[in-house]
Enzyme design. Structure first.
Site, PDB file in Angstrom:
ATOM      1  N   LYS A 140       0.937  -1.341  -0.213  1.00  0.00           N
ATOM      2  CA  LYS A 140      -0.056  -0.086  -0.191  1.00  0.00           C
ATOM      3  C   LYS A 140       0.807   1.232   0.116  1.00  0.00           C
ATOM      4  CE  LYS A 140      -2.281  -0.911   3.776  1.00  0.00           C
ATOM      5  NZ  LYS A 140      -1.763  -2.257   4.226  1.00  0.00           N
ATOM      6  N   ARG A 149      -9.526   1.262   8.664  1.00  0.00           N
ATOM      7  CA  ARG A 149      -9.231  -0.282   8.760  1.00  0.00           C
ATOM      8  C   ARG A 149     -10.279  -0.971   9.550  1.00  0.00           C
ATOM      9  NH1 ARG A 149      -3.322   0.801   8.818  1.00  0.00           N
ATOM     10  NH2 ARG A 149      -2.205  -1.380   9.040  1.00  0.00           N
ATOM     11  N   ARG A 196      11.647  -7.155   5.289  1.00  0.00           N
ATOM     12  CA  ARG A 196      11.504  -5.905   4.644  1.00  0.00           C
ATOM     13  C   ARG A 196      12.582  -4.923   5.414  1.00  0.00           C
ATOM     14  NH1 ARG A 196       5.503  -2.724   4.701  1.00  0.00           N
ATOM     15  NH2 ARG A 196       5.737  -2.793   6.677  1.00  0.00           N
ATOM     16  N   ARG A 253      11.214  -2.594  10.958  1.00  0.00           N
ATOM     17  CA  ARG A 253      10.139  -1.979  11.665  1.00  0.00           C
ATOM     18  C   ARG A 253      10.031  -3.049  13.025  1.00  0.00           C
ATOM     19  NH1 ARG A 253       5.063  -0.038   7.904  1.00  0.00           N
ATOM     20  NH2 ARG A 253       4.151  -1.102   9.626  1.00  0.00           N
ATOM     21  N   ARG A 304      -1.172  -9.091  13.025  1.00  0.00           N
ATOM     22  CA  ARG A 304      -1.773  -7.696  12.021  1.00  0.00           C
ATOM     23  C   ARG A 304      -2.419  -8.492  10.991  1.00  0.00           C
ATOM     24  NH1 ARG A 304       3.845  -5.519  10.328  1.00  0.00           N
ATOM     25  NH2 ARG A 304       2.715  -3.874   9.339  1.00  0.00           N
TER      26      ARG A 304
END
Ligand code: AMP
Length: 216
Positions: free
Chosen positions: A13, A88, A127, A162, A173
C-alpha cells in the site's frame, strides 16, 4: 480524486501510494506514517499509539479518527488524496463517511490490493524500511537487496527493520486485517467503488494494474 487503498500488511500500500501521488499530484495520508512520526517525536498520542503498534493491534478508533479528521481539513487535501491504511474498521469507514458528507465530497475509488497470507510473512520479515520518512523506500534482504548494505538506494539514508515486522506481530496484524479490515471490501463493494488488483507481481505490474483500474 479521493482514493482509499486497502490491503493486508505488506501488500504494498505504502509503495503504491507513493507512486500514485506522484502521478495524481495529491497527498498521501498514511495513518501508519503519522503514528510512527508521533512515536519518534514522543508526543502523548505517539506514546499511546506505540502500545498498540508494538503488539500488532489497531490503535483505538477514537484516536485514529481524530487524527484523520484534522488531516483531511488541511488545504492540500482539497484536490484529493490517497488514504493509505485508513479506514481499517467499519466504525472508521462510517466516521469517514461523516467527514466526507460534512465537506460535501465523496470517494471515487477503493483499491483493494490482493495478496495471499503466505506471500506476506516472508515479504515482511525480510523488509527493510528507509529511515527517511519523506523517502519511505523499502528494500528486502533477499528479493531487493540494497546496493550498499544498510543504506537506501534512493536517498542513502539508513535502513531499519520496523518494530512490528517480526513474525509473531505480523501474524497478529494479518489476523486483525481479516477480522476488522476485510469487511470493508463488502461495505464499499455495495457502493460500487471497489477495484481489486493482484498484488503479487512486481511494483511496476501492480502500478499498471492500479492505473488501469482507476483510469488515471
Ligand atoms: P501501517 O504502517 O499502515 O502498517 O500501520 C502500522 C500500525 O499503525 C498498525 O499495525 C496499527 O497499529 C497502526 N495503525 C495504522 N493505521 C491505523 C488505523 N487506521 N487504525 C488503527 N490502527 C492503525
Amino acid at each position: 480524486m479521493n482514493i482509499i487503498l486497502i490491503g493486508p500488511p505488506g501488500a504494498g500500500k505504502g509503495t503504491q501510494a507513493k507512486r500514485m501521488i506522484d502521478r495524481l499530484g495529491v497527498p498521501q495520508i498514511s495513518t501508519g506514517d503519522m503514528f510512527r512520526a508521533a512515536v519518534k517525536e514522543g508526543t502523548p498520542m505517539g506514546l499511546k499509539a506505540k502500545e498498540y503498534m508494538d503488539k500488532g493491534a489497531l490503535v483505538p478508533d477514537e484516536v485514529v479518527i481524530g487524527v484523520v479528521d484534522e488531516r483531511l481539513k488541511k488545504d492540500d487535501c482539497k484536490k484529493g488524496y490517497v488514504l493509505d491504511g485508513f479506514p481499517r474498521s467499519l466504525d472508521q469507514a462510517k466516521a469517514l463517511d461523516e467527514m466526507l458528507a460534512k465537506s460535501g465530497s465523496k470517494l471515487d475509488h477503493v483499491v483493494v490490493i490482493d495478496v495471499p497470507d503466505d506471500f506476506l510473512v516472508s515479504r515482511l520479515t525480510g523488509r527493510l524500511t528507509c529511515k527517511n520518512s519523506a523517502c519511505g523506500n523499502m528494500h528486502h534482504i533477499e528479493t531487493y537487496k540494497p546496493k550498499v548494505a544498510g543504506k537506501c538506494d534512493k536517498c542513502g539514508s539508513d535502513l531499519y527493520t520496523r518494530d512490528d515486522d517480526k513474525e509473531e506481530t505480523i501474524r497478529q496484524r494479518l489476523t486483525n486485517y481479516h477480522k476488522q479490515t476485510s469487511p470493508l471490501i463488502d461495505y464499499y463493494g455495495a457502493k460500487g467503488i471497489v477495484r481489486k488488483v493482484d498484488g503479487t507481481g512486481t511494483m511496476q505490474q501492480v502500478e499498471a494494474a492500479i492505473t488501469q483500474a482507476i483510469g488515471a
